[in-house]
Design a protein around this motif. Sequence first.
Motif, PDB file in Angstrom:
ATOM      1  N   CYS A 147       7.899  16.460  27.854  1.00 46.59           N
ATOM      2  CA  CYS A 147       7.847  17.447  26.770  1.00 46.59           C
ATOM      3  C   CYS A 147       8.435  16.948  25.457  1.00 46.59           C
ATOM      4  CB  CYS A 147       8.566  18.726  27.205  1.00 46.59           C
ATOM      5  SG  CYS A 147      10.351  18.514  27.471  1.00 46.59           S
ATOM      6  N   THR A 148       9.176  15.856  25.488  1.00 45.70           N
ATOM      7  CA  THR A 148       9.822  15.222  24.322  1.00 45.70           C
ATOM      8  C   THR A 148      10.980  16.038  23.752  1.00 45.70           C
ATOM      9  OG1 THR A 148       8.445  16.116  22.494  1.00 45.70           O
ATOM     10  CG2 THR A 148       7.578  14.208  23.707  1.00 45.70           C
ATOM     11  N   ARG A 149      11.356  17.159  24.396  1.00 47.01           N
ATOM     12  CA  ARG A 149      12.433  17.981  23.842  1.00 47.01           C
ATOM     13  C   ARG A 149      13.782  17.254  23.858  1.00 47.01           C
ATOM     14  NH1 ARG A 149      11.192  23.660  26.795  1.00 47.01           N
ATOM     15  NH2 ARG A 149       9.730  22.389  27.983  1.00 47.01           N
ATOM     16  N   CYS A 150      13.904  16.245  24.681  1.00 43.39           N
ATOM     17  CA  CYS A 150      15.141  15.462  24.755  1.00 43.39           C
ATOM     18  C   CYS A 150      15.339  14.594  23.524  1.00 43.39           C
ATOM     19  CB  CYS A 150      15.136  14.581  25.999  1.00 43.39           C
ATOM     20  SG  CYS A 150      13.766  13.392  26.019  1.00 43.39           S
ATOM     21  N   GLY A 151      14.289  14.452  22.696  1.00 45.99           N
ATOM     22  CA  GLY A 151      14.375  13.608  21.519  1.00 45.99           C
ATOM     23  C   GLY A 151      13.742  12.242  21.713  1.00 45.99           C
ATOM     24  N   TYR A 152      13.167  12.013  22.887  1.00 42.57           N
ATOM     25  CA  TYR A 152      12.521  10.736  23.179  1.00 42.57           C
ATOM     26  C   TYR A 152      11.046  10.977  23.495  1.00 42.57           C
ATOM     27  CZ  TYR A 152      17.165   8.794  23.098  1.00 42.57           C
ATOM     28  OH  TYR A 152      18.416   8.413  22.669  1.00 42.57           O
ATOM     29  N   PRO A 153      10.197   9.940  23.341  1.00 44.60           N
ATOM     30  CA  PRO A 153       8.752  10.148  23.481  1.00 44.60           C
ATOM     31  C   PRO A 153       8.287  10.517  24.876  1.00 44.60           C
ATOM     32  CG  PRO A 153       9.253   7.814  23.214  1.00 44.60           C
ATOM     33  CD  PRO A 153      10.503   8.567  22.899  1.00 44.60           C
ATOM     34  N   GLY A 201      17.410  21.533  33.276  1.00 47.26           N
ATOM     35  CA  GLY A 201      18.473  22.534  33.297  1.00 47.26           C
ATOM     36  C   GLY A 201      19.776  22.041  33.900  1.00 47.26           C
ATOM     37  N   ALA A 202      20.574  22.977  34.391  1.00 45.60           N
ATOM     38  CA  ALA A 202      21.892  22.658  34.929  1.00 45.60           C
ATOM     39  C   ALA A 202      21.809  21.748  36.147  1.00 45.60           C
ATOM     40  CB  ALA A 202      22.625  23.950  35.287  1.00 45.60           C
ATOM     41  N   ILE A 246      23.606  13.197  29.020  1.00 41.58           N
ATOM     42  CA  ILE A 246      22.922  13.634  30.244  1.00 41.58           C
ATOM     43  C   ILE A 246      22.498  15.101  30.166  1.00 41.58           C
ATOM     44  CG2 ILE A 246      24.159  11.956  31.666  1.00 41.58           C
ATOM     45  CD1 ILE A 246      25.968  14.259  32.615  1.00 41.58           C
ATOM     46  N   ASN A 247      22.768  15.731  29.044  1.00 41.54           N
ATOM     47  CA  ASN A 247      22.512  17.170  28.893  1.00 41.54           C
ATOM     48  C   ASN A 247      21.470  17.463  27.814  1.00 41.54           C
ATOM     49  OD1 ASN A 247      24.187  16.284  26.823  1.00 41.54           O
ATOM     50  ND2 ASN A 247      25.291  18.239  26.689  1.00 41.54           N
ATOM     51  N   GLN A 248      20.416  16.649  27.765  1.00 45.41           N
ATOM     52  CA  GLN A 248      19.388  16.809  26.743  1.00 45.41           C
ATOM     53  C   GLN A 248      18.027  17.203  27.307  1.00 45.41           C
ATOM     54  OE1 GLN A 248      21.392  13.178  24.100  1.00 45.41           O
ATOM     55  NE2 GLN A 248      19.168  13.400  24.120  1.00 45.41           N
ATOM     56  N   LEU A 268      24.081  22.331  28.981  1.00 48.60           N
ATOM     57  CA  LEU A 268      22.899  21.879  28.262  1.00 48.60           C
ATOM     58  C   LEU A 268      23.130  22.014  26.761  1.00 48.60           C
ATOM     59  CD1 LEU A 268      19.892  20.977  28.420  1.00 48.60           C
ATOM     60  CD2 LEU A 268      19.296  23.407  28.426  1.00 48.60           C
ATOM     61  N   ASP A 269      22.846  20.951  26.014  1.00 53.20           N
ATOM     62  CA  ASP A 269      23.027  20.969  24.566  1.00 53.20           C
ATOM     63  C   ASP A 269      21.947  21.857  23.946  1.00 53.20           C
ATOM     64  OD1 ASP A 269      23.203  20.451  21.830  1.00 53.20           O
ATOM     65  OD2 ASP A 269      23.789  18.366  22.138  1.00 53.20           O
ATOM     66  N   PRO A 270      22.320  22.970  23.300  1.00 53.22           N
ATOM     67  CA  PRO A 270      21.324  23.922  22.794  1.00 53.22           C
ATOM     68  C   PRO A 270      20.423  23.364  21.704  1.00 53.22           C
ATOM     69  CG  PRO A 270      23.519  24.492  22.017  1.00 53.22           C
ATOM     70  CD  PRO A 270      23.704  23.417  23.041  1.00 53.22           C
ATOM     71  N   GLN A 271      20.831  22.272  21.066  1.00 45.38           N
ATOM     72  CA  GLN A 271      19.967  21.730  20.015  1.00 45.38           C
ATOM     73  C   GLN A 271      18.660  21.167  20.584  1.00 45.38           C
ATOM     74  OE1 GLN A 271      20.917  17.932  18.028  1.00 45.38           O
ATOM     75  NE2 GLN A 271      22.641  17.718  19.450  1.00 45.38           N
TER      76      GLN A 271
END
Length: 209
Positions: A17-23, A46-47, A39-41, A64-67
């Motif tokens: 999904c790329t939501r972690c900031g990586y492709p 989830g948890a 480890i929380n991206q 989990l980092d909300p950003q």
Amino acid sequence: MNGLAARIHDALPQTQCTRCGYPDCAGYAQAVAEGEAGINQCPPGGAEGIARLAQLTGREPLPLDPQFGNEGPRAMAVIDEAWCIGCTLCLDACPTDAIVGINKRMHTVIEAHCTGCELCIPVCPVDCISLEVETPGRTGWQAWSQARAEAALQRYKLHGEHRRADKHRGEEAPAIAEPQAADTRKRSIIEAALARARAASQRPPAAKP
């Protein structure tokens, strides 16, 4: 990937999904292994996903980092057939080839292949794609499974192979038209669809009998 990165990769949900900031999940796994990412991206994991990565890396579990988003139920993309203009933009965006269709024809989503990554949503020019909750009350890995993760990864690999093959064919094909021709045609289709959508939204509501 090195050994640790590969183990981290195996522990991720593979929604791509790329939501972690990586492709993709592989990129995130490598970054975690190298200490460049937390480890929380990963919202889809989830948890429970954070706990898995904490165990593998020896780091302390964190919220989990909300950003990067919030943990939630598994969703599935749904295409409104009445509004779909067949522009094919969502086909390119879907990392698991869960959307099928051809140019200027209605597209549809194969439920079993959709990871709920949401990447098709922003590319749709007529906003005909929405998300429906598939697992109310279950989030993270409780809404997912290892079998689904493995299937999604295999489909992501196939998607990459298809894109590389298409690119290779495009490089070999002789130039028979201006490079901008396809883009111009696609823009005109999208602009016409948007014009129809605006006109429909401005019509007065039909009188009730």
